[in-house]
Design a protein around this motif. Structure first.
Motif, PDB file in Angstrom:
ATOM      1  N   ARG A  41     -20.155 -17.081  33.084  1.00  0.00           N
ATOM      2  CA  ARG A  41     -19.241 -16.625  32.404  1.00  0.00           C
ATOM      3  C   ARG A  41     -17.851 -16.354  32.327  1.00  0.00           C
ATOM      4  O   ARG A  41     -17.967 -15.830  31.107  1.00  0.00           O
ATOM      5  CB  ARG A  41     -19.544 -14.922  33.547  1.00  0.00           C
ATOM      6  N   GLU A  42     -17.608 -17.342  32.645  1.00  0.00           N
ATOM      7  CA  GLU A  42     -16.415 -17.451  32.955  1.00  0.00           C
ATOM      8  C   GLU A  42     -16.847 -18.085  31.478  1.00  0.00           C
ATOM      9  O   GLU A  42     -14.879 -18.298  30.146  1.00  0.00           O
ATOM     10  CB  GLU A  42     -15.682 -18.440  33.368  1.00  0.00           C
ATOM     11  N   ALA A  43     -17.350 -19.423  30.975  1.00  0.00           N
ATOM     12  CA  ALA A  43     -17.414 -19.534  29.575  1.00  0.00           C
ATOM     13  C   ALA A  43     -17.757 -18.732  28.639  1.00  0.00           C
ATOM     14  O   ALA A  43     -16.469 -19.028  27.688  1.00  0.00           O
ATOM     15  CB  ALA A  43     -18.744 -21.142  29.743  1.00  0.00           C
ATOM     16  N   ALA A  44     -18.365 -17.998  28.708  1.00  0.00           N
ATOM     17  CA  ALA A  44     -18.856 -17.414  27.932  1.00  0.00           C
ATOM     18  C   ALA A  44     -17.304 -16.057  27.584  1.00  0.00           C
ATOM     19  O   ALA A  44     -17.117 -16.256  26.505  1.00  0.00           O
ATOM     20  CB  ALA A  44     -19.756 -16.402  28.497  1.00  0.00           C
ATOM     21  N   ASN A  45     -17.108 -16.091  28.091  1.00  0.00           N
ATOM     22  CA  ASN A  45     -15.071 -15.053  28.531  1.00  0.00           C
ATOM     23  C   ASN A  45     -14.406 -16.137  27.446  1.00  0.00           C
ATOM     24  O   ASN A  45     -14.585 -15.712  27.226  1.00  0.00           O
ATOM     25  CB  ASN A  45     -15.189 -14.544  29.878  1.00  0.00           C
ATOM     26  N   PHE A  46     -14.185 -17.416  27.806  1.00  0.00           N
ATOM     27  CA  PHE A  46     -13.100 -18.532  27.681  1.00  0.00           C
ATOM     28  C   PHE A  46     -14.174 -17.931  25.940  1.00  0.00           C
ATOM     29  O   PHE A  46     -12.920 -18.342  24.977  1.00  0.00           O
ATOM     30  CB  PHE A  46     -13.387 -19.771  28.172  1.00  0.00           C
ATOM     31  N   LYS A  47     -14.998 -18.611  25.256  1.00  0.00           N
ATOM     32  CA  LYS A  47     -15.333 -18.731  23.740  1.00  0.00           C
ATOM     33  C   LYS A  47     -15.382 -17.427  23.318  1.00  0.00           C
ATOM     34  O   LYS A  47     -15.024 -17.569  22.603  1.00  0.00           O
ATOM     35  CB  LYS A  47     -16.543 -19.280  24.053  1.00  0.00           C
TER      36      LYS A  47
END
Length: 616
Positions: free
Chosen positions: A398-404
């Protein structure tokens, strides 16, 4: 043994020994006990082991010797055997020693103690149980045990009429010292420091207790109150301290001495102490860290990093902590990218959420978004292999998706969002993010996914809008749109017409409508095209100003007139006689003085008087 006064080869002495035939086993205990009291612990152990028969007295002494040598497992076995196979009046003392061994194992070896079923009926047993709880980190329970030990100690000592209040406080000093240590661990440093100082004021006779308390005060002071710390260091150097404390306690005191030398800017002393500690403890990390900290205080960061790098190669077990320190030094130098490279080389930590967060933050600061995404990808792959579908795994996705999505990488965020949606198909927020990402890549796919969104009726909130707007907390109330009729409509139209009227602008008094106004009238005068600057005015004639001997234009004209007219003889009462009289009193130009000369001279004299005495 020799007779007093006889030499080593004296026949008198040897005659006396020849007459005595004592069995060696009968004096083994006495010899071992003397060696124990003389702090020759290794010799005492050899003497006990050389005995042909192990009596109860030898076993008791054997347990004490093993405790001093910090061989706690062997010591525990000896005391268990004693308690199991002996029946006398010393069972309570043996249980106390057994609990002390368990407390030492919990504190110094971090071994979880087993329940021995010892009833905490005395204050010594309560104190040892509290020490074991401190070793496990159960500080609140340990504090309760220490309070119970204090009450039992007061109760047992107050029954003896010969014991004074001072004796009771001296006996309670070690309990209060352990209470202060718990307060220090809990962050209550002010309370701990106050209790430590109260114990020192009592001047207890136990040099080990004083040394430990002085060391703990130094750790509280750190780089503050250095003068007090220097005084407390002297208390740790008392005679006999090395026989009262464990090896780890003595080691901690020496480490703190080196740190205090660093805080007091004693660079040579700090290097000397840290080098000595490193030679005594070659595998210990703290001496190397102290040396690196001293080099950093001397602005030698490159040498500090080199020192840490060499130690990391020699001690791979401590490489993680060393690399963390190296990364901190790189950040202090401003080399954030190099610090990230060092952190990513720590294999056992690079997939941890804390490390991932630190690396992503640092790469974002350096505007290296690709490297930050790579950190996320590697961490997600590790959890996918070893801990799939764990809470940390889903959190990282989830954090990776939000960052992208934050940095406009919607195409790269699709795979992460799909994984999250598969794990939780009812997550509308993730589905909305996935549709938004697909709208840029595959609009048809976005339309298909939008069918999974709930209808607007199910998503609408049942809220009474009118009641909400009329509530006391509403800051904006919508006007109800009703039709205007009759007089109200005419008044409303009249108000609209009045609002449309504009006031006429005022014209200047000399306004001429036939003349076109100046197009540059709004510009400042200096910025207009026809501005030629200000004309300089003629200087007024002033006598006495200018170069020496200069005359004014009027005076030269008069002189020319007199020079051209012929001389005439003066007549009585004529105008020429008067003019000649005035010209005879005229002062030549060179002898004329400026008009303000006298005034300025007076002012200068006044200033000299105000200045006081001067010159000679």
């Amino acid at each position: 043994a020799r007779v007093s006064g006889a030499g080593q080869d004296s026949p008198v002495g040897w005659m006396w020994l020849a007459g005595c035939s004592l069995p060696t086993d009968s004096i083994t205990f006495e010899k071992a006990y003397c060696e124990y009291r003389l702090n020759r612990i290794e010799n005492a152990l050899k003497t006990i082991q050389s005995a042909s028969q192990q009596t109860d007295k030898l076993k008791e002494l054997h347990g004490q010797v093993l405790y001093r040598l910090e061989r706690y497992d062997d010591c525990l076995a000896v005391y268990r055997d004693l308690i199991r196979n002996s029946q006398d009046d010393y069972e309570e003392e043996r249980k106390t020693n057994l609990s002390a061994v368990v407390a030492a194992q919990s504190t110094w070896e971090k071994v979880e103690p087993e329940d021995l079923g010892l009833q905490e009926a005395t204050y010594e047993l309560c104190y040892n149980a509290a020490c074991a709880l401190i070793g496990q980190g159960r500080l609140n329970e340990a504090m309760e045990n220490l309070q119970k030990a204090e009450d039992l100690c007061r109760q047992s000592l107050s029954e003896d009429s010969d014991v004074t209040e001072e004796d009771i406080e001296a006996e309670l000093a070690i309990i209060h010292g352990q209470m202060a240590y718990i307060m220090q661990l809990q962050g209550r440093t002010e309370d701990a420091l106050q209790l430590y100082n109260q114990i020192i004021k009592l001047k207890p006779t136990d040099v080990g207790l004083i040394a430990v308390i002085a060391n703990n005060i130094i750790t509280i002071n750190k780089d503050q109150n250095v003068f007090d710390s220097k005084k407390k260091v002297k208390l740790t150097n008392a005679d006999g301290v090395e026989h009262k404390l464990s090896k780890k306690q003595l080691q901690a005191i020496e480490f703190n001495k080196a740190l205090l030398a660093m805080y007091t800017n004693q660079a040579d002393q700090c290097r000397k102490l840290s080098a000595s500690l490193q030679s005594q403890n070659p595998e210990h990390l703290l001496p190397v860290l102290i040396q690196a900290a001293q080099l950093c205080r001397e602005k030698q960061h490159a040498k500090a990093i080199e020192l840490l790098q060499d130690f990391a190669e020699q001690s791979p077990a401590d490489s993680a902590q060393i690399k963390l320190t190296m990364a901190q030094l790189k950040i202090a130098q401003g080399s954030v990218t190099k610090a990230c490279i060092i952190l990513r080389s720590i294999e056992e930590l690079k997939h941890k959420p804390g490390m991932v967060s630190a690396l992503v933050t640092m790469y974002s600061h350096e505007e290296d978004i690709d490297s930050a995404i790579e950190v996320f990808t590697q961490a997600i792959q590790w959890y996918q292999e070893y801990q799939p579908k764990s809470p940390v795994h889903l959190l990282l996705i989830r954090e990776a998706a939000n960052f992208k999505l934050k940095y406009g990488r919607k195409k790269e965020a699709i795979s992460d969002l799909e994984e999250l949606w598969k794990q939780n198909p009812k997550d509308i927020h993730t589905l909305a993010q996935l549709i938004s990402a697909y709208s840029l890549v595959d609009p048809e796919k976005a339309k298909v996914l939008s069918k999974h969104l709930p209808s607007s009726d199910t998503m609408s909130l049942k809220v009474d809008v009118d009641a909400l707007e009329n509530s006391p907390g509403a800051t904006y109330v919508r006007k109800k749109g009703g039709k205007l009729t009759g007089e109200n409509q005419q008044k409303e139209q009249g108000d609209v017409k009045k609002k449309k009227r504009k006031k006429k602008g005022k014209l200047p008094k000399n306004y001429d409508p036939k003349v076109t106004p100046d197009p540059e009238r709004w510009l400042p005068m200096r910025e207009r095209s026809y501005y030629r600057g200000r004309k300089k005015g003629k200087k007024k004639d002033q006598i006495g100003k200018g170069t020496q001997g200069a005359t004014t234009a009027g005076a030269s004209e008069d002189a020319s007139k007199t020079a051209s007219s012929p001389p005439t003889s003066p007549r009585l009462g004529s105008s020429t006689a008067m003019s000649s009289a005035t010209t005879s009193n005229m002062i030549p130009p060179r002898h004329q003085k400026p008009a303000g000369a006298a005034a300025t001279k007076k002012k200068q004299q006044q200033k000299k008087k105000k200045g006081g005495k001067g010159g000679w």
